[in-house]
Design a protein around this motif. Structure first.
Motif, PDB file in Angstrom:
ATOM      1  N   ASN A 169       0.868  -1.174   0.000  1.00 29.77           N
ATOM      2  CA  ASN A 169       0.000   0.000   0.000  1.00 29.77           C
ATOM      3  C   ASN A 169       0.905   1.225   0.000  1.00 29.77           C
ATOM      4  O   ASN A 169       1.801   1.319   0.837  1.00 29.77           O
ATOM      5  CB  ASN A 169      -0.858   0.030   1.266  1.00 29.77           C
ATOM      6  N   TRP A 171       1.471   5.690  -0.940  1.00 26.90           N
ATOM      7  CA  TRP A 171       0.990   7.031  -1.278  1.00 26.90           C
ATOM      8  C   TRP A 171       1.983   7.644  -2.254  1.00 26.90           C
ATOM      9  O   TRP A 171       3.143   7.258  -2.297  1.00 26.90           O
ATOM     10  CB  TRP A 171       0.927   7.902  -0.019  1.00 26.90           C
ATOM     11  N   HIS A 230      -1.109  -1.362  -4.270  1.00 24.75           N
ATOM     12  CA  HIS A 230      -2.355  -0.633  -4.015  1.00 24.75           C
ATOM     13  C   HIS A 230      -2.045   0.834  -3.729  1.00 24.75           C
ATOM     14  O   HIS A 230      -1.288   1.147  -2.795  1.00 24.75           O
ATOM     15  CB  HIS A 230      -3.114  -1.245  -2.835  1.00 24.75           C
ATOM     16  N   LYS A 259      -3.085   4.348  12.264  1.00 30.07           N
ATOM     17  CA  LYS A 259      -4.423   4.132  11.712  1.00 30.07           C
ATOM     18  C   LYS A 259      -4.385   3.746  10.238  1.00 30.07           C
ATOM     19  O   LYS A 259      -3.554   4.215   9.499  1.00 30.07           O
ATOM     20  CB  LYS A 259      -5.256   5.400  11.886  1.00 30.07           C
TER      21      LYS A 259
HETATM   22  C1  LIG Z   1      -4.232   1.931   2.331  1.00 33.28           C
HETATM   23  O1  LIG Z   1      -5.116   1.051   1.707  1.00 33.28           O
HETATM   24  C2  LIG Z   1      -5.182  -0.245   2.292  1.00 33.28           C
HETATM   25  C3  LIG Z   1      -6.036  -1.118   1.416  1.00 33.28           C
HETATM   26  O2  LIG Z   1      -7.311  -0.546   1.192  1.00 33.28           O
HETATM   27  C4  LIG Z   1      -5.726  -0.150   3.717  1.00 33.28           C
HETATM   28  O3  LIG Z   1      -5.752  -1.412   4.330  1.00 33.28           O
HETATM   29  C5  LIG Z   1      -4.834   0.782   4.497  1.00 33.28           C
HETATM   30  O4  LIG Z   1      -5.357   0.990   5.779  1.00 33.28           O
HETATM   31  C6  LIG Z   1      -4.695   2.113   3.777  1.00 33.28           C
HETATM   32  N1  LIG Z   1      -3.728   2.918   4.504  1.00 33.28           N
HETATM   33  C7  LIG Z   1      -4.089   4.042   5.112  1.00 33.28           C
HETATM   34  C8  LIG Z   1      -3.006   4.708   5.887  1.00 33.28           C
HETATM   35  O5  LIG Z   1      -5.204   4.527   5.040  1.00 33.28           O
END
Ligand SMILES: *[C@@H]1O[C@H](CO)[C@@H](O)[C@H](O)[C@H]1NC(C)=O
Ligand SMILES: NC(=O)c1ccc[n+]([C@@H]2O[C@H](COP(=O)([O-])OP(=O)(O)OC[C@H]3O[C@@H](n4cnc5c(N)ncnc54)[C@H](OP(=O)(O)O)[C@@H]3O)[C@@H](O)[C@H]2O)c1
Ligand SMILES: *[C@@H]1O[C@H](CO)[C@@H](O)[C@H](O)[C@H]1NC(C)=O
Length: 259
Positions: A169, A171, A230, A259
């Motif tokens: 995952n 950014w 992702h 989180k």
């Molecule tokens: C990024 O996306 C993944 C998959 O949807 C999710 O599990 C994860 O919590 C997300 N990360 C954040 C920091 O929101």
């Protein structure tokens, strides 16, 4: 090398304990001291020679005994801004009063010298402590910058690497370069810095510099299968979420960082 006395504050932590082990390996006759709220947590038999002082970061009298006569104080605290700023200032002040020549700040961080003050609030404490040390005439500050700890970045709680779904995952674009160093390599480097009386100022060290896309390529090469990628959002979106969470939770970023 003449014998040295090294005082580690926060010796019960993951980094503090590893640093103590690395120091004993590098120089078996080194004299180690540790400041701990609960000394019994330092239960590794290899650390039985460490002279433990029970006390917390705001216990000035204990801290004075702990730092007196040390060649260097190395702070391994991790906690809220109050601990990281006020707690470190107490250690620095008392160490200076007791004639300790060097103080290693609790950084082991990405390179905050490139950041505007407070822009990345999780690292503002490092910047504040650096400013504070710069005002000191009789104790020299040391800041060790290692990027991120590889072991932490890829630990399950950050969810950057999702082991169950074999997914990264991320950014941003995925091409940003990440500087990372393992806990062990960082502790070995820090041990060498502790033992070198001339090592002062901002010291940079890095285990690897790699983008998440290139990590995925390496995994494909090694395991014969590419992980899934992702995309969570842009860096601007991530920054907006961070600011929002900070407003919700205040300075205690442990309430929201995972989180
Ligand atoms: C990024 O996306 C993944 C998959 O949807 C999710 O599990 C994860 O919590 C997300 N990360 C954040 C920091 O929101
Ligand atoms: N770049 C990165 O990716 C990264 C990641 C993680 C950590 N780090 C850095 O590595 C360093 C050490 O972190 P760590 O992983 O070893 O953290 P850790 O395992 O959580 O250890 C933190 C230490 O701080 C002590 N502490 C907390 N509150 C205290 C208080 N009020 N008084 C005295 N001691 C107190 C803890 O003692 P108790 O056992 O009594 O709680 C423990 O010894 C920190 O500088 C941190 O910023 C960097
Ligand atoms: C990961 O896999 C689990 C089950 O294997 C599934 O429940 C979950 O939704 C998946 N998470 C993501 C972000 O795709």
């Amino acid at each position: 090398m003449a014998s040295m006395t090294i005082a580690i504050a926060g010796i019960t932590g993951k980094f503090g304990r590893l640093l103590a082990l690395c120091l004993l390996k590098a120089l078996p006759e080194v004299k180690l001291r540790g400041l701990a709220r609960e000394p019994s947590k330092v239960d590794d038999p290899s650390l039985s020679s460490v002279n433990l002082f029970q006390g917390d970061a705001f216990d000035v009298d204990r801290i004075r005994q702990f730092v007196r006569g040390a060649d260097v104080v190395c702070c391994c605290y991790l906690g809220d801004d109050h601990l990281m700023i006020q707690g470190q200032k107490i250690l620095i002040d008392v160490a200076e009063e007791e004639g300790v020549p060097r103080y290693i700040a609790s950084d082991w961080s990405l390179d905050w010298t490139k950041l505007e003050m407070g822009k990345l609030f999780a690292k503002e404490s490092c910047q504040r402590v650096h400013e504070y040390l710069a005002t000191k005439a009789n104790i020299r500050g040391v800041h060790i910058l290692i990027g991120g700890f590889t072991d932490v970045i890829f630990a399950p709680f950050f969810r950057i690497w999702d082991q169950e779904n074999l997914t990264f995952n991320y950014w941003g674009t995925g091409d940003e370069m990440w500087e990372c160093t393992s806990y062990l390599n960082s502790a070995q480097y820090t041990a060498a810095v502790c033992l070198d009386r001339e090592a002062v100022g901002i010291l940079r060290f890095v285990g690897d510099v790699i983008s998440i896309r290139n990590m995925a390529k390496t995994m494909q090469k090694v395991y014969g299968k590419a992980p899934n990628m992702h995309h969570n959002g842009s860096l601007e979106e991530l920054s907006a979420i961070m600011v929002h969470e900070r407003q919700n939770y205040g300075a205690d970023f442990y309430k929201y960082v995972f989180k």
